[in-house]
Design an enzyme around this catalytic site. Structure first.
Site, PDB file in Angstrom:
ATOM      1  CB  SER A  84      -7.996   3.684   2.958  1.00  0.00           C
ATOM      2  OG  SER A  84      -7.135   3.022   3.866  1.00  0.00           O
ATOM      3  CB  SER A 107      -8.215   0.720   5.764  1.00  0.00           C
ATOM      4  OG  SER A 107      -8.880   1.924   5.615  1.00  0.00           O
ATOM      5  CE  LYS A 161      -3.804   2.037   2.727  1.00  0.00           C
ATOM      6  NZ  LYS A 161      -4.689   1.808   3.890  1.00  0.00           N
TER       7      LYS A 161
HETATM    8  N1  GLN Z   1     -12.903   4.016   6.562  1.00  0.00           N
HETATM    9  C1  GLN Z   1     -12.213   4.414   7.758  1.00  0.00           C
HETATM   10  C2  GLN Z   1     -11.790   5.862   7.679  1.00  0.00           C
HETATM   11  O1  GLN Z   1     -11.998   6.467   6.675  1.00  0.00           O
HETATM   12  C3  GLN Z   1     -11.063   3.518   8.013  1.00  0.00           C
HETATM   13  C4  GLN Z   1      -9.814   3.922   7.357  1.00  0.00           C
HETATM   14  C5  GLN Z   1      -8.663   3.024   7.673  1.00  0.00           C
HETATM   15  O2  GLN Z   1      -8.812   1.976   8.298  1.00  0.00           O
HETATM   16  N2  GLN Z   1      -7.480   3.486   7.304  1.00  0.00           N
HETATM   17  O3  GLN Z   1     -11.284   6.411   8.628  1.00  0.00           O
END
Ligand code: GLN
Length: 468
Positions: A151, A175, A76
């Site tokens: 994400s 994410s 990532k």
């Molecule tokens: N969807 C969550 C957020 O936007 C989780 C993001 C993540 O785990 N990096 O904060």
């Protein structure tokens, strides 16, 4: 030829001499290029990947290859790899080359994995659809009209598209698990403190963990064993030894939260699938019982108060002076900060910085941040209590299957995507999403299993035993 789905398949093909790591790496790079329309990779690392592949082939020939020989991995774009660009999918870090490698990257390479490139994600890992990337959305490889989740949308897609057999992502509120559910792969978030965060671009430091995507829980476990364990470069990293990953034949005690299964808004087919899973586990001799989670509706607000507070402080370092984008128009220090940050950050990141600064500001701190910390403690206590009695807690990973591009535009509706995943981050427990279901719309969805802190290896071993 295509990339072997599992490490087991890769290893046996290598042992049989029917392929080489170099051939696997070339195939993966070709696959990535032929699927460029999915926008999974921000960059392919041809040179370092092919160099590493040749080195691993030589080690295989001399019988000295590491345990991840044959693993074709993507990173990532928030994990640092020495001499390679890293941007957190943000314009503010455009052109930045990392002077050092994350501990997880060092460990992957030491175990002879080949890293083929960096994957697209939501900017600074903030999002649930990968639509917040400064480099455009990722298309779900199973249905390009849908998002891959976020994400770590590029990471999940790199495995789902058959390019990589393993990917590393990061999980702050879901994410890894939510994109795993949307793309039909396994995604694992370790216990907080189990995997080093050194070299992970920070979003919310008391929540962030690095974890693997793979096609099987067995492969997720193999990768986890390599990247987990104490690291003196991360002072939240635990000194505890890793578990053996042994399971016993004894019947398991499994719980589920009544509020999660009965929640309005949960797709009826996902609910029916959960009930069928409970019946299947019972038929195997395990017990499955409902327990309460009265604070379910407080999970998402608590997460978004605390995570944005931490983000506002972590992202203060991107000031146009030390690294990344500096506004060409700027005059003087304050103007440099203001213009560079205005130009460099996207709208969702700005929203989070503003929200996080607000909840930390004097006059509001007690009502929001301090209160959020108290609620977090209650959530953690309630979550841990279940593991006094139960081995596993089961929930759906997400309320729905992958949604369409542009379908969710309201931030609160987007944040509610995380309803079942943020609990594990708030409480610091390990959680895995397993691709157990297929909806009548043709899309996959996941089941989430949580376990007590530091039961990571057992959780993945049980997941493999019960759900493969
Ligand atoms: N969807 C969550 C957020 O936007 C989780 C993001 C993540 O785990 N990096 O904060």
């Amino acid at each position: 030829m295509s990339t072997p789905r599992t490490l087991r398949e890769a290893r046996s093909a290598l042992a049989a001499g029917s392929t080489s790591v170099l051939a696997l790496t070339r195939t993966a790079l070709e696959q990535a290029r032929s699927k460029a329309h999915l926008n999974i990779f921000l960059e392919l690392f041809d040179e370092s990947a092919l160099g590493k592949a040749a080195e691993v082939d030589a080690k295989l020939a001399s019988g000295t290859a590491g345990e991840l020989a044959g693993a074709i991995v993507s990173l990532k774009d928030n994990l640092c790899y020495k001499g390679h660009k890293v941007s957190a999918a943000s314009k503010i870090l455009e052109g930045f080359t990392s002077p050092y490698s994350a501990t997880v990257v060092e460990r992957l390479l030491a175990a002879d994995a080949v890293i083929i490139g960096r994957t697209n994600c939501d900017e600074f890992a903030m999002g649930s659809s990968n639509e917040n990337s400064a480099y455009g959305a990722v298309l779900n490889p199973l249905d390009t009209s849908k998002v891959p989740g976020g994400s770590s949308g590029g990471a999940a897609s790199s495995v789902a598209a058959g390019i990589c057999n393993v990917a590393l992502g990061s999980d702050t509120g879901g994410s890894i698990r939510q994109p795993a559910s949307f793309c039909g792969v396994v995604g694992f978030k370790p216990t907080y403190g189990r995997v080093s965060r050194y070299g992970l671009i920070a979003f919310a430091s008391s929540f962030d963990q690095v974890g693997p995507f793979a096609h099987t829980a067995e492969d997720a476990l193999s990768v986890h064993k390599v990247i987990a364990g104490h690291d003196e470069l991360d002072n939240t990293s635990s000194q505890r030894a890793l578990g053996s990953g042994q399971t016993t034949a004894a019947p398991l005690k499994v719980a589920y939260y009544r509020e999660c299964v009965e929640r309005e808004g949960l797709d009826p087919e996902i609910k029916a699938h959960m009930l069928a899973q409970f019946a299947r586990l019972k038929a195997l001799g395990h017990s499955v019982e409902p327990i309460e989670l009265p604070m379910l509706d407080h999970l998402v607000p608590t997460y978004y108060i605390l995570a944005t507070a931490e983000a506002s402080s972590n992202l203060a370092r991107f000031d146009g002076i030390r690294y990344g984008h500096r506004s060409k128009e700027a005059k003087g220090v304050d103007d440099t900060y203001r213009r560079s940050r205005t130009e460099g950050f996207g709208p969702e990141v700005k929203r989070r910085i503003l929200l996080g600064t607000f909840v930390l500001s004097s006059g509001y701190y007690d009502a929001y941040y301090a209160q959020g910390m108290r609620v977090r403690r209650l959530i953690r206590e309630n979550t841990l209590k279940a593991f006094d009695t139960y081995d596993l807690v089961m929930t759906p990973t997400c309320p729905s299957t992958a949604f369409g591009h542009g379908e969710i535009s309201d931030p609160v509706t987007m944040y509610l995507q995380d309803i079942f995943t943020v609990q594990a981050n708030l409480a610091g427990v390990p959680a895995v999403s397993l691709p157990t279901g297929t909806h009548s719309n043709g899309l996959p969805f996941g089941t989430q299993l949580m376990a007590k802190p530091f039961a990571d290896e057992r959780l993945l071993a049980l997941a493999h035993e019960l759900f493969v």
